[in-house]
Write a protein that holds these residues in place. Structure first.
Motif, PDB file in Angstrom:
ATOM      1  N   VAL A 485     -41.165  21.082 -10.776  1.00  0.00           N
ATOM      2  CA  VAL A 485     -40.269  21.337  -9.829  1.00  0.00           C
ATOM      3  C   VAL A 485     -40.129  22.807  -9.495  1.00  0.00           C
ATOM      4  CG1 VAL A 485     -37.972  20.812  -8.854  1.00  0.00           C
ATOM      5  CG2 VAL A 485     -38.995  18.930  -9.929  1.00  0.00           C
ATOM      6  N   VAL A 486     -39.836  23.543 -10.673  1.00  0.00           N
ATOM      7  CA  VAL A 486     -39.647  24.922 -10.455  1.00  0.00           C
ATOM      8  C   VAL A 486     -40.601  25.787 -10.047  1.00  0.00           C
ATOM      9  CG1 VAL A 486     -37.562  24.896 -12.119  1.00  0.00           C
ATOM     10  CG2 VAL A 486     -40.018  25.375 -12.988  1.00  0.00           C
ATOM     11  N   LYS A 487     -41.925  25.146 -10.492  1.00  0.00           N
ATOM     12  CA  LYS A 487     -43.034  26.068  -9.934  1.00  0.00           C
ATOM     13  C   LYS A 487     -43.141  25.815  -8.304  1.00  0.00           C
ATOM     14  CE  LYS A 487     -45.848  25.792 -14.083  1.00  0.00           C
ATOM     15  NZ  LYS A 487     -47.067  25.144 -14.769  1.00  0.00           N
ATOM     16  N   ARG A 488     -42.522  24.701  -7.913  1.00  0.00           N
ATOM     17  CA  ARG A 488     -42.660  24.316  -6.437  1.00  0.00           C
ATOM     18  C   ARG A 488     -41.597  24.868  -5.617  1.00  0.00           C
ATOM     19  NH1 ARG A 488     -42.627  18.589  -5.451  1.00  0.00           N
ATOM     20  NH2 ARG A 488     -42.527  19.159  -3.349  1.00  0.00           N
ATOM     21  N   PHE A 489     -40.223  25.082  -6.248  1.00  0.00           N
ATOM     22  CA  PHE A 489     -39.160  25.613  -5.750  1.00  0.00           C
ATOM     23  C   PHE A 489     -38.485  26.699  -6.710  1.00  0.00           C
ATOM     24  CE2 PHE A 489     -39.537  21.203  -4.478  1.00  0.00           C
ATOM     25  CZ  PHE A 489     -39.642  21.332  -2.924  1.00  0.00           C
ATOM     26  N   PRO A 490     -39.187  28.039  -6.765  1.00  0.00           N
ATOM     27  CA  PRO A 490     -38.844  29.051  -7.720  1.00  0.00           C
ATOM     28  C   PRO A 490     -37.354  29.674  -7.460  1.00  0.00           C
ATOM     29  CG  PRO A 490     -40.652  29.723  -6.209  1.00  0.00           C
ATOM     30  CD  PRO A 490     -40.546  28.140  -5.874  1.00  0.00           C
ATOM     31  N   ASP A 491     -36.781  29.339  -6.157  1.00  0.00           N
ATOM     32  CA  ASP A 491     -35.717  30.005  -5.831  1.00  0.00           C
ATOM     33  C   ASP A 491     -34.613  29.053  -5.788  1.00  0.00           C
ATOM     34  OD1 ASP A 491     -37.139  32.364  -5.322  1.00  0.00           O
ATOM     35  OD2 ASP A 491     -37.487  31.827  -3.281  1.00  0.00           O
ATOM     36  N   ASN A 492     -34.644  27.988  -6.163  1.00  0.00           N
ATOM     37  CA  ASN A 492     -33.475  26.875  -6.146  1.00  0.00           C
ATOM     38  C   ASN A 492     -32.822  26.793  -7.345  1.00  0.00           C
ATOM     39  OD1 ASN A 492     -32.319  24.109  -6.409  1.00  0.00           O
ATOM     40  ND2 ASN A 492     -33.254  23.664  -4.599  1.00  0.00           N
ATOM     41  N   GLY A 493     -31.504  27.266  -7.278  1.00  0.00           N
ATOM     42  CA  GLY A 493     -30.748  27.605  -8.495  1.00  0.00           C
ATOM     43  C   GLY A 493     -30.335  26.274  -9.310  1.00  0.00           C
ATOM     44  N   THR A 494     -30.467  25.021  -8.432  1.00  0.00           N
ATOM     45  CA  THR A 494     -29.856  23.745  -8.977  1.00  0.00           C
ATOM     46  C   THR A 494     -31.130  23.197 -10.096  1.00  0.00           C
ATOM     47  OG1 THR A 494     -28.605  22.979  -7.414  1.00  0.00           O
ATOM     48  CG2 THR A 494     -29.535  21.258  -8.801  1.00  0.00           C
ATOM     49  N   PHE A 495     -32.279  23.494  -9.519  1.00  0.00           N
ATOM     50  CA  PHE A 495     -33.574  23.194 -10.221  1.00  0.00           C
ATOM     51  C   PHE A 495     -33.792  23.965 -11.510  1.00  0.00           C
ATOM     52  CE2 PHE A 495     -35.582  21.470  -5.952  1.00  0.00           C
ATOM     53  CZ  PHE A 495     -34.777  20.193  -5.883  1.00  0.00           C
ATOM     54  N   LEU A 496     -33.632  25.247 -11.129  1.00  0.00           N
ATOM     55  CA  LEU A 496     -33.584  26.348 -12.305  1.00  0.00           C
ATOM     56  C   LEU A 496     -32.855  26.071 -13.610  1.00  0.00           C
ATOM     57  CD1 LEU A 496     -34.001  29.419 -10.049  1.00  0.00           C
ATOM     58  CD2 LEU A 496     -35.647  28.527 -11.594  1.00  0.00           C
ATOM     59  N   ASP A 497     -31.558  25.642 -13.011  1.00  0.00           N
ATOM     60  CA  ASP A 497     -30.620  25.306 -13.977  1.00  0.00           C
ATOM     61  C   ASP A 497     -31.088  23.883 -14.789  1.00  0.00           C
ATOM     62  OD1 ASP A 497     -27.972  24.954 -15.413  1.00  0.00           O
ATOM     63  OD2 ASP A 497     -27.626  23.244 -13.901  1.00  0.00           O
ATOM     64  N   THR A 498     -31.558  23.171 -14.260  1.00  0.00           N
ATOM     65  CA  THR A 498     -32.157  21.918 -15.002  1.00  0.00           C
ATOM     66  C   THR A 498     -33.392  22.039 -16.094  1.00  0.00           C
ATOM     67  OG1 THR A 498     -31.743  20.415 -13.213  1.00  0.00           O
ATOM     68  CG2 THR A 498     -33.336  19.769 -14.770  1.00  0.00           C
ATOM     69  N   HIS A 499     -33.826  23.076 -15.406  1.00  0.00           N
ATOM     70  CA  HIS A 499     -35.080  23.340 -16.445  1.00  0.00           C
ATOM     71  C   HIS A 499     -34.672  24.290 -17.558  1.00  0.00           C
ATOM     72  CE1 HIS A 499     -39.386  23.899 -17.325  1.00  0.00           C
ATOM     73  NE2 HIS A 499     -39.320  25.152 -17.365  1.00  0.00           N
ATOM     74  N   ALA A 500     -33.956  24.926 -17.254  1.00  0.00           N
ATOM     75  CA  ALA A 500     -32.899  25.844 -18.255  1.00  0.00           C
ATOM     76  C   ALA A 500     -32.403  25.023 -19.307  1.00  0.00           C
ATOM     77  CB  ALA A 500     -31.991  26.775 -17.830  1.00  0.00           C
ATOM     78  N   TRP A 501     -31.755  23.953 -18.964  1.00  0.00           N
ATOM     79  CA  TRP A 501     -31.045  23.051 -19.778  1.00  0.00           C
ATOM     80  C   TRP A 501     -31.876  22.126 -20.631  1.00  0.00           C
ATOM     81  CZ3 TRP A 501     -26.782  24.008 -22.018  1.00  0.00           C
ATOM     82  CH2 TRP A 501     -26.136  22.983 -22.581  1.00  0.00           C
ATOM     83  N   VAL A 502     -33.046  21.882 -20.216  1.00  0.00           N
ATOM     84  CA  VAL A 502     -33.970  21.223 -20.702  1.00  0.00           C
ATOM     85  C   VAL A 502     -34.577  22.028 -21.969  1.00  0.00           C
ATOM     86  CG1 VAL A 502     -36.318  19.867 -20.609  1.00  0.00           C
ATOM     87  CG2 VAL A 502     -34.857  19.576 -18.859  1.00  0.00           C
ATOM     88  N   LEU A 503     -34.852  23.133 -21.791  1.00  0.00           N
ATOM     89  CA  LEU A 503     -35.521  24.448 -22.699  1.00  0.00           C
ATOM     90  C   LEU A 503     -34.492  24.337 -23.776  1.00  0.00           C
ATOM     91  CD1 LEU A 503     -37.184  26.776 -20.409  1.00  0.00           C
ATOM     92  CD2 LEU A 503     -38.287  25.124 -21.960  1.00  0.00           C
TER      93      LEU A 503
END
Length: 575
Positions: A485-503
């Motif tokens: 998701v973050v590769k397709r939407f690198p500027d979306n704060g919600t998606f970036l937050d999710t990826h950060a929390w998975v990591l």
């Protein structure tokens, strides 16, 4: 076809309390005949009772028993025929009806029964022969001419139908159904002048009735006699100026001739009347919207709007037309508001309901307001899966998860795999609501179903990976999905937050901080969840003071976890 008939009651011979002397004077043969007649009468009466009760089998039995005692009584034959006709056995009824006529040819109701049977047997011309005989009997049976005309029309005997309709008109006078039927026959025979003459006869016979004028105008217009139609309309307007239907006719005819200015003048006069049907106004207004947009058109529409507002302030069709104008003018918000008013008056417009629902979604959507119309949708169109779907999505957005699950499941059931896109989004929304309700396994199964249909649905991928991270399960799967998701939407704060929390759950705290920095960068006002997450990440990187600062920023947010106060108080991370 039903013909008028009467119920004939046999004369009941009562065997009363005659003196023994009188009985002694009757011969044995006379007493037997009297007894026989009495028994037949009793059976006939029983037949009548059961016929009234619609017990056809018993009625048939008793009438046949009566027939054994009185085989030459026409009323019994007639009644047996009536029973058989009611039982849809016209062919069996025919001999009994014809026998009744044979015995008593003067009783018109027996003849009418025979005609009805022939009609049921699809032998209309035989039925017509009988009615011809009846109507030939002076003025007594002229009321059956309309039935006779109907038979001839069904048999396509148009010339005979005309003769009979003329007889009916002589009897009844000028009547709409008779003239209209004659008019149709003349038009079918390409005899336009006679068709017009029938129309003129109706107009003359019913002065001031615009319906007959409009009928004649339509015939003239359809046969390229526009000038004659206009002459008729103007003549009627002069006599009856307060009939808006005539003004509408003048508008249409003048527009056809290209006289737009005069045409619009008559349109205005029609709209100025409170007597013009609001639905007609709305239709005419909508028709104007299809014309080329000019200053003159806009001025006309503005004036028509004012007239409609004064004469028909609360009408669903008018609100719909006003909304249509706004939508065409790219004024979506105001157009939707007019559509809402229309639907609250008349919700039976599926297309408009869907337009209102879809037009109400957006960043600042008022889901409680939208829900009013999704509920209208499922109430008015309960077999439409789309409305159940919209209702489920709106309820899910308001955290009404139990209700959302019901609506989304109903949408999937009714959709029955016809619309894969609906199924995909419904499965995704259903997964989120089920997770919120604590049914996590079923939630994940629905996410998987959604991804089977569309593996790239960013909302499902994001929600699925986030919920897995919260459960600390299948974290590698969660990482793969959120990374996609973050590769397709690198500027979306919600998606970036999710990826950060998975990591974060994978204990990759440096990677988590990297993506959370990006999330904070792309959010003008970070949510309480993001602020708390950022504090959690910083704490695990050893930046305790910075962590507490971010926890404090998240304090008071309705999205914060129930552990936030404890984190701030103790200065350490709590799961």
């Amino acid at each position: 076809m039903n013909f008028k008939r009467t119920i004939l009651i046999l004369l009941v011979v009562a065997l009363g309390s005659s003196t023994s002397f009188a009985q002694d004077r009757l011969s044995k043969k006379e007493r037997a005949a009297q007894l026989k007649e009495s028994q037949g009468t009793r059976y006939f009466i029983e037949g009548e009772k059961n016929l009234v009760l619609d017990d056809l089998e018993k009625a048939f039995f008793y009438f046949n028993k009566a027939l054994e005692f009185s085989p030459e009584e026409p009323a019994i034959h007639y009644k047996i025929a009536e029973v058989l006709v009611k039982a849809n056995q016209a062919e069996k009824a025919l001999p009994y009806a014809t026998k009744a006529v044979e015995i008593d040819g003067e009783n018109k109701f027996y003849s009418l029964m025979v005609a009805e049977i022939y009609n049921n047997l699809k032998q209309p011309l035989k039925a017509a022969e009988i009615l011809e005989k009846l109507t030939a009997d002076g003025e007594h049976n002229q009321q059956y001419n309309l039935d006779l005309a109907s038979i001839y029309l069904k048999a396509n005997e148009l010339d005979k139908a005309l003769i009979v309709l003329d007889r009916a008109e002589d009897f009844y006078g000028v009547m709409e159904p008779i003239s209209m039927q004659k008019q149709r026959i003349y038009l079918n025979n390409n005899d336009l002048n006679k068709a017009i003459a029938e129309g003129e006869k109706l107009v003359e016979a019913r002065p001031g009735n615009p319906a007959f004028v409009m009928n004649l105008v339509e015939i003239l217009y359809n046969n390229n006699r526009v000038d004659q139609a206009l002459e008729l309309v103007f003549g009627e307007i002069e006599k009856y100026p307060n009939q808006p239907e005539l003004q509408m006719a003048a508008h249409s005819l003048l527009k056809d001739k290209g006289d737009i200015q005069e045409s619009n003048h008559h349109l205005y006069l029609a709209f100025a009347s409170a007597d013009l049907d609001p639905d007609v106004k709305a239709q005419a207004f909508a028709s104007q919207l299809t014309e080329i947009k000019t200053q003159e058109r806009e001025v006309l529409l503005d004036s028509l709007e004012t007239l409609m507002a004064n004469s028909s302030p609360d009408n669903a069709a008018i609100y719909a037309a006003l909304g249509q104008r706004r939508i065409l003018d790219q004024n979506q918000e105001e157009g939707i508001e007019f559509f809402k008013r229309s639907l609250l008056l008349n919700p039976k417009n599926a297309k408009m309901l869907e337009q209102v629902i879809l037009g109400s979604f957006g960043e600042d959507a008022d889901f409680a307001e939208v829900e009013k119309f999704t509920i209208l949708g499922v109430d008015e169109f309960p077999q439409n899966p789309e409305f159940w779907f919209y209702d489920g999505v709106v309820k899910s957005a308001q955290k009404k998860d139990e209700e959302a699950v019901v609506s989304l499941n109903k949408a999937i059931e009714l959709n029955a795999n016809k619309n894969s896109q609906l199924d995909q989004v419904a499965f995704g929304s259903l997964g989120s609501s089920l997770y919120n309700l604590g049914d996590k396994e079923e939630a994940f199964r629905n996410f998987d179903k959604a991804l089977e249909i569309n593996p790239n649905d960013e909302q499902v991928l994001n929600n699925y990976s986030y919920f897995l991270s919260l459960e600390k399960t299948n974290l590698e799967k969660a990482k793969t999905m959120s990374d996609k998701v973050v590769k397709r939407f690198p500027d979306n704060g919600t998606f970036l937050d999710t990826h950060a929390w998975v990591l974060f759950q994978l204990k990759d705290y440096e990677g988590a901080k990297k993506y959370m920095d990006l999330a904070m960068k792309h959010e003008a006002e970070p949510s309480g969840v993001m602020l708390e997450h950022y504090g959690d990440i910083l704490f695990h990187l050893g930046q305790k003071n910075e962590a507490i600062n971010y926890w404090k920023k998240a304090e008071g947010s309705p999205e914060a976890s129930d552990k936030l106060s404890q984190k701030i108080k103790e200065g350490k991370y709590h799961e």
